[in-house]
Design a protein around this motif. Structure first.
Motif, short mmCIF file in Angstrom:
data_model
loop_
_atom_site.label_atom_id
_atom_site.label_comp_id
_atom_site.label_asym_id
_atom_site.label_seq_id
_atom_site.Cartn_x
_atom_site.Cartn_y
_atom_site.Cartn_z
N SER A 18 0.71 -1.21 0.20
CA SER A 18 0.75 -0.08 -0.35
C SER A 18 1.03 1.07 -0.04
N TYR A 94 -3.66 3.85 -2.37
CA TYR A 94 -3.44 2.64 -3.16
C TYR A 94 -3.34 0.78 -2.22
N TYR A 95 -3.96 0.23 -2.84
CA TYR A 95 -3.08 -1.37 -2.45
C TYR A 95 -3.74 -2.29 -3.18
N ARG A 96 -2.88 -3.27 -3.28
CA ARG A 96 -2.42 -4.26 -3.82
C ARG A 96 -2.91 -5.18 -2.71
N ARG A 98 -3.02 -9.55 -2.45
CA ARG A 98 -2.58 -11.25 -2.97
C ARG A 98 -2.71 -11.91 -1.86
N ASP B 105 -5.48 -11.59 -6.73
CA ASP B 105 -4.86 -10.63 -7.25
C ASP B 105 -6.06 -9.49 -7.03
N TYR B 106 -5.98 -8.62 -6.44
CA TYR B 106 -7.12 -7.42 -6.10
C TYR B 106 -5.98 -6.31 -5.52
N GLU B 107 -6.17 -4.84 -6.73
CA GLU B 107 -5.92 -3.90 -6.74
C GLU B 107 -6.49 -2.78 -6.28
N TRP B 108 -7.01 -1.47 -5.98
CA TRP B 108 -7.47 -0.14 -5.76
C TRP B 108 -6.34 0.69 -5.43
N SER B 109 -7.15 1.54 -5.91
CA SER B 109 -6.84 3.29 -5.96
C SER B 109 -7.50 4.37 -5.92
N SER B 117 -8.54 -6.88 -10.48
CA SER B 117 -7.93 -7.62 -11.07
C SER B 117 -7.47 -9.15 -10.53
#
Lengths: 122, 122
Positions: A18, A94-96, A98, B105-109, B117
């Motif tokens: 993040s 932002y974060y991702r 997995r 796999d998960y993305e946030w902004s 994703s």
């Protein structure tokens, strides 16, 4: 599942990377509270976290879990849901996230004899 | 492999957590060199890294790879082997290396519409 024995003796990692918007002490307090709560959940195995000192530095937090169901249960925990919502509203730029199944695990220390916890499933 | 479709569209994460013995500019130089070299290897997909500013702070570096063979090839790359040996001799107090297969796999902004994703194999 032929050729796989990993489900029994391996574990799962939730990799959360993040970037924060701006410094906010409320974020640190919430992160501490969530770690304490996570560590009480069934299937929780451990936690590692690192973030550089710059405001926009990438942070990486990894929690380890016994199985996928434990991860899903924690994801839907009511206090955790509130924290996730606050995170999107206030703190994260932002974060991702997995989820990954750990297949190999190898540890080394300069202090003593080699620690080798490597295990290759299958 | 029955019941698995992950190998085609997922990837693998090499999670490297470490503590250093003492500050040494040689370490940063070598880490940069190794990242540049890794990123030229077949199957390399990306890299994320974070370390707090204290000397004994935990550092987390994650490299992402297309498949297990790419990871093994990089592990045995001759310049990388030399760097690994130097790391144990000079820089690391401790490290732990995990290889994990990414399943979700998960993305946030906060900047725009949600980036999702997420993919669930199988």
């Amino acid at each position: 599942m032929p050729g796989r024995s990993a489900d029994d003796d391996s574990c799962f990692a939730v990799i959360f990377t993040s970037r924060l918007r701006a410094p906010d002490p409320g974020y640190g307090d919430m992160a501490e509270k969530m770690l304490a709560l996570a560590s009480e959940q069934p299937g929780f195995l451990g936690f590692e976290s690192a973030r550089g000192d710059g405001d926009s530095e990438l942070g990486i937090s990894i929690s380890y879990w016994r199985d996928r169901d434990s991860i899903l249960a924690w994801r839907g925990h009511v206090e955790h849901l509130v924290a996730q919502e606050l995170g999107r509203e206030r703190w994260y730029a932002y974060y991702r996230l997995r989820v990954a199944q750990v297949e190999r695990d190898y540890e080394w220390s300069c202090d003593g004899p080699p620690i080798n916890s490597d295990h290759v499933p299958g």
